[in-house]
Scaffold this motif. Structure first.
Motif, mmCIF file in Angstrom:
data_model
loop_
_atom_site.group_PDB
_atom_site.id
_atom_site.type_symbol
_atom_site.label_atom_id
_atom_site.label_comp_id
_atom_site.label_asym_id
_atom_site.label_seq_id
_atom_site.Cartn_x
_atom_site.Cartn_y
_atom_site.Cartn_z
ATOM 1 N N ARG A 178 0.814 -1.208 0.000
ATOM 2 C CA ARG A 178 0.000 0.000 0.000
ATOM 3 C C ARG A 178 0.851 1.263 0.000
ATOM 4 N NH1 ARG A 178 -5.672 0.183 1.251
ATOM 5 N NH2 ARG A 178 -6.438 -1.450 -0.101
ATOM 6 N N GLY A 179 2.157 1.092 -0.165
ATOM 7 C CA GLY A 179 3.044 2.247 -0.130
ATOM 8 C C GLY A 179 3.251 2.758 1.282
ATOM 9 N N GLY A 180 2.913 1.945 2.261
ATOM 10 C CA GLY A 180 3.021 2.377 3.652
ATOM 11 C C GLY A 180 4.391 2.103 4.246
ATOM 12 N N THR A 181 4.563 2.494 5.502
ATOM 13 C CA THR A 181 5.830 2.269 6.171
ATOM 14 C C THR A 181 5.611 1.571 7.518
ATOM 15 O OG1 THR A 181 5.609 4.523 6.962
ATOM 16 C CG2 THR A 181 7.236 4.153 5.237
ATOM 17 N N ILE A 182 6.626 0.804 7.911
ATOM 18 C CA ILE A 182 6.617 0.153 9.220
ATOM 19 C C ILE A 182 7.506 1.003 10.125
ATOM 20 C CG2 ILE A 182 7.164 -1.962 10.473
ATOM 21 C CD1 ILE A 182 4.947 -2.273 8.357
ATOM 22 N N LEU A 183 6.912 1.599 11.134
ATOM 23 C CA LEU A 183 7.674 2.518 11.988
ATOM 24 C C LEU A 183 8.542 1.768 12.981
ATOM 25 C CD1 LEU A 183 4.894 5.147 12.689
ATOM 26 C CD2 LEU A 183 6.661 5.183 10.924
ATOM 27 N N ALA A 184 8.043 0.637 13.473
ATOM 28 C CA ALA A 184 8.817 -0.142 14.437
ATOM 29 C C ALA A 184 8.215 -1.529 14.558
ATOM 30 C CB ALA A 184 8.808 0.538 15.798
ATOM 31 N N GLU A 185 9.022 -2.427 15.075
ATOM 32 C CA GLU A 185 8.570 -3.803 15.276
ATOM 33 C C GLU A 185 9.205 -4.284 16.567
ATOM 34 O OE1 GLU A 185 9.718 -6.253 12.002
ATOM 35 O OE2 GLU A 185 9.127 -8.099 12.983
ATOM 36 N N CYS A 186 8.397 -4.498 17.583
ATOM 37 C CA CYS A 186 9.005 -4.925 18.844
ATOM 38 C C CYS A 186 8.254 -6.103 19.459
ATOM 39 C CB CYS A 186 9.108 -3.766 19.824
ATOM 40 S SG CYS A 186 7.534 -3.127 20.344
ATOM 41 N N TYR A 187 8.985 -6.878 20.231
ATOM 42 C CA TYR A 187 8.442 -8.098 20.834
ATOM 43 C C TYR A 187 8.662 -8.089 22.336
ATOM 44 C CZ TYR A 187 8.327 -9.614 16.004
ATOM 45 O OH TYR A 187 8.078 -9.705 14.671
ATOM 46 N N LEU A 188 7.621 -8.508 23.070
ATOM 47 C CA LEU A 188 7.729 -8.607 24.529
ATOM 48 C C LEU A 188 7.488 -10.038 24.950
ATOM 49 C CD1 LEU A 188 6.113 -5.645 23.916
ATOM 50 C CD2 LEU A 188 6.844 -5.449 26.293
ATOM 51 N N PRO A 189 8.040 -10.421 26.106
ATOM 52 C CA PRO A 189 7.830 -11.799 26.572
ATOM 53 C C PRO A 189 6.346 -12.077 26.806
ATOM 54 C CG PRO A 189 9.266 -10.560 28.075
ATOM 55 C CD PRO A 189 8.865 -9.634 27.002
ATOM 56 N N LEU A 190 5.965 -13.348 26.714
ATOM 57 C CA LEU A 190 4.562 -13.728 26.941
ATOM 58 C C LEU A 190 4.091 -13.339 28.338
ATOM 59 C CD1 LEU A 190 4.663 -17.184 25.197
ATOM 60 C CD2 LEU A 190 2.935 -15.451 24.745
ATOM 61 N N THR A 191 5.045 -13.194 29.247
ATOM 62 C CA THR A 191 4.698 -12.876 30.631
ATOM 63 C C THR A 191 4.802 -11.376 30.916
ATOM 64 O OG1 THR A 191 7.001 -13.339 31.129
ATOM 65 C CG2 THR A 191 5.429 -15.108 31.559
ATOM 66 N N ALA A 192 4.894 -10.560 29.861
ATOM 67 C CA ALA A 192 5.108 -9.118 30.048
ATOM 68 C C ALA A 192 4.012 -8.505 30.924
ATOM 69 C CB ALA A 192 5.145 -8.424 28.691
ATOM 70 N N GLY A 193 4.419 -7.610 31.821
ATOM 71 C CA GLY A 193 3.479 -6.910 32.680
ATOM 72 C C GLY A 193 3.279 -5.493 32.191
ATOM 73 N N VAL A 194 2.484 -4.735 32.947
ATOM 74 C CA VAL A 194 2.118 -3.397 32.482
ATOM 75 C C VAL A 194 3.356 -2.499 32.344
ATOM 76 C CG1 VAL A 194 1.591 -2.416 34.758
ATOM 77 C CG2 VAL A 194 0.373 -1.589 32.727
ATOM 78 N N ASP A 195 4.336 -2.667 33.229
ATOM 79 C CA ASP A 195 5.534 -1.829 33.160
ATOM 80 C C ASP A 195 6.322 -2.057 31.878
ATOM 81 O OD1 ASP A 195 4.882 -0.805 35.549
ATOM 82 O OD2 ASP A 195 6.322 -1.991 36.726
ATOM 83 N N ASP A 196 6.265 -3.301 31.375
ATOM 84 C CA ASP A 196 6.998 -3.607 30.151
ATOM 85 C C ASP A 196 6.427 -2.858 28.953
ATOM 86 O OD1 ASP A 196 8.748 -5.591 31.338
ATOM 87 O OD2 ASP A 196 6.968 -6.861 31.498
ATOM 88 N N PHE A 197 5.137 -2.523 29.034
ATOM 89 C CA PHE A 197 4.505 -1.867 27.888
ATOM 90 C C PHE A 197 4.691 -0.347 27.888
ATOM 91 C CE2 PHE A 197 2.296 -5.940 27.673
ATOM 92 C CZ PHE A 197 2.346 -6.174 26.308
#
Lengths: 395, 209
Positions: A178-197
């Protein structure tokens, strides 16, 4: 094409022994909430089948274990179901990592796994039936919808395992088309808590995407949506688009945090069809007035009925004889008339886009009028080629 | 938090849907599993047995059962310059089969019994290997021909320098002027000079080949 099974009548008349089936959904661990609904859909279907006389008089008996969201547990319990409990068919798995753990076991012993979950595609096994969406049945529609309504600057955030990585690869291809851009791609652990986000949300605010594509699954889903809301972001401007956030996750986070965000799925509880209303009515009688259903519950529900129908047809649950009676046969599921493709063992489904509303349900804003054929090995997606009814977005 | 990039979809994967595949395999469980998996992947697939002497038109990749029966056959298309990518399908690993596989120029191997898992990887790897091989061959050919013509230009210069007792620059400028007048490459003039010299001085020193 109706398959013929030469000895089916004989067996049906003589054999009234119970039919044991394996059930592997996690009741504890990171994906317990969603898998518990798959377990409920499975047990509800079994209840209906038995209430209607079982499979030609044979009672369907679930043998169920809790694999605790751990791939190694899935593998060990699948083997136990086959070797100790002597089941021929297993219903189960949510995360791809757990399916990949069970796959070699069912292939080794030539048993059948029914997998009622969306996943990233690129798989076929003669020993698996896939009843959730392949990427051409949810990602394409979601990318099309988000880029045409909100713009094509996408921010990708996901849980750190195989499904999000593959899903993001597909989304990147689609957005770039679509001519778009990906600004970022990040991964968090399955156990991520609110602070991780929190750092992720800060970064999102800084980069100002047109939408966020989330492949965060399980318990951590609620932390993402809550962190988003607490940072004062507005779903009308930068909505979160997901393939996995369904009614269960919405309940987990609180409906107020989900309002305005989008999910693509073949089934939402809010589908206004006769079949869905009838099934929901029976489910309330079975499980209580305040039941909550979702796409994975529905797939778990209809696949059990399709299995029972095929076994009635063929008189056995042995793979070689059962599969011909299972594939290519229509079934009126809550989402619409579905069918398992004989060549790739995936299911013809009805892609839909839902927007979460204040009642914890999804308002369906787009839906396919005809089933979309599964194509698990598709790599070049063309946007905008599905026949859809596009409802006006209520503002 | 892990910030990383999922890879872009490899171009070779995107090309699979336009790929024409031929399966030369007996019609048994393996032949059928392989054909069906190629169809799932989305290749245009046809199956034949025994392997034909002539290839169906525009085949990009051949899956060939390498067994005692097919090893005996002489298949001219496996030696052609435009030979398709070849994936050997084997259920023996004895020296005869291994030798047959090498002679056929296989780029990848699938072991029977065929599982659907592994076909895609073998296919993509074989396309990559045979594509690279083809590109490298072309490059080598080009370089060899370039080297040949450079030698011929050098030889022709030597001849002119000797017969006319002129400098290297002068010899080259004669050849270049001729080339411009006749509108042909300098290399062609050089070949003409070398050939003429061979005839005229049959007893003289042989120019380098």
């Amino acid at each position: 094409m109706a398959p013929t099974c030469p000895f089916s009548e004989e067996i049906a008349v003589s054999d009234k022994s119970p039919v044991k089936v394996g059930v592997l959904f996690s009741e504890t661990g990171v994906t317990a909430p969603i898998e518990t609904t798959q377990l409920c859909g499975t047990l509800f279907a079994i209840h209906e089948i038995n209430a209607a006389g079982g499979i030609d008089g044979r009672e369907l008996v679930p043998v169920r274990y809790d694999p605790r969201s751990e791939p190694s547990e899935y593998q060990a319990l699948a083997e136990r179901l086959i070797l100790q409990d002597k089941v021929n068919v297993i219903f189960g798995c949510y995360m791809s990592s757990t399916r990949k753990a069970v796959l070699p076991v069912v292939e080794k012993w030539n048993r059948l796994l029914f997998y009622p979950t969306l996943y990233e595609g690129f798989e076929f096994s003669n020993n698996v039936i896939y009843t959730g969406a392949a990427p051409n049945q949810n990602s394409v529609q979601l990318a099309d919808f988000m880029t045409s309504n909100f713009g094509s600057r996408a921010y990708l955030v996901g849980s750190d395992y195989i499904y999000p990585v593959e899903s993001n690869r597909i989304m990147k291809d689609l957005v770039r088309q679509r001519g778009g851009t990906i600004l970022a791609e990040c991964y968090l652990p399955l156990t991520a808590g609110v602070d991780d986000f929190l750092p992720v949300i800060r970064d999102i605010k800084k980069r100002d995407p047109s939408f966020i594509f989330s492949t965060v699954v399980g318990e951590s889903t609620r932390h993402l949506y809550r962190a988003y809301a607490q940072a004062g972001l507005n779903p009308r401007e930068v909505p979160i688009a997901s393939l996995t956030t369904c009614e269960v996750e919405v309940e987990g986070m609180g409906a107020e945090y989900a309002v305005g965000h989008f999910t693509a799925a073949p089934y939402f509880q809010s589908i206004a069809s006769e079949t869905n209303h009838a099934v929901l009515k029976r489910y309330r009688e079975f499980a209580g007035a305040d039941v909550l259903t979702n796409m994975c519950w529905e797939a778990a529900y209809f696949q059990m009925h399709m299995f029972a129908n095929a076994m009635r047809e063929c008189g056995t649950d042995e793979l070689g004889a059962l599969v011909p009676g299972l594939v290519g046969v229509d079934y009126q599921a809550p989402q619409g008339r579905v069918r398992i493709d004989p060549v790739n063992h995936h299911t013809c489904l009805y892609p839909r886009i839902g927007r979460a509303n204040s009642k914890g349900q999804f308002t369906i804003v787009r839906e396919a009028l005809r089933p979309v054929h599964p194509d698990p090995y598709l790599v070049s997606y063309s946007l905008g080629d599905w026949t859809t009814r596009l409802d006006t977005l209520d503002t | 938090m892990r910030t990383s990039r999922s890879g872009n979809t490899p171009e070779l994967l995107k090309d699979l849907r336009t790929l024409k595949a031929a399966v030369f395999h007996p019609q048994d469980n393996d032949g059928e599993s392989l054909t069906r998996q190629l169809q799932r992947i989305g290749c245009q697939t046809q199956a034949y047995w025994p392997p034909p002497q002539e290839l169906p038109e525009a085949v990009d990749v051949v899956f060939l059962a390498v067994n005692p029966e097919s090893i005996r056959l002489d298949l001219p298309w496996t030696r052609a310059e435009t030979a398709p990518t070849l994936v050997a399908v084997v259920n023996y690993e004895n020296p005869t089969v291994v030798d047959g596989m090498l002679k056929l120029g296989a780029s990848a191997v699938l072991a029977a019994p065929i599982r659907s898992f592994g076909v895609l990887s073998a296919l993509v790897l074989a396309r990559q290997v045979s594509g690279e091989l083809r590109r490298e061959r072309k490059r080598v050919e080009k370089l060899e021909s370039k080297l040949r013509s450079m030698r011929q230009v050098a030889d022709a210069k030597q001849i002119l320098m000797k017969t006319r007792d002129i400098s290297e620059e002068a010899a080259y400028s004669i050849m270049r002027d001729q080339a411009m007048a006749k509108r042909v490459p300098v290399e062609e003039i050089a070949v003409a000079i070398v050939n003429a010299n061979e005839i005229l001085s049959a007893s003289g020193p042989k120019p380098r080949k």
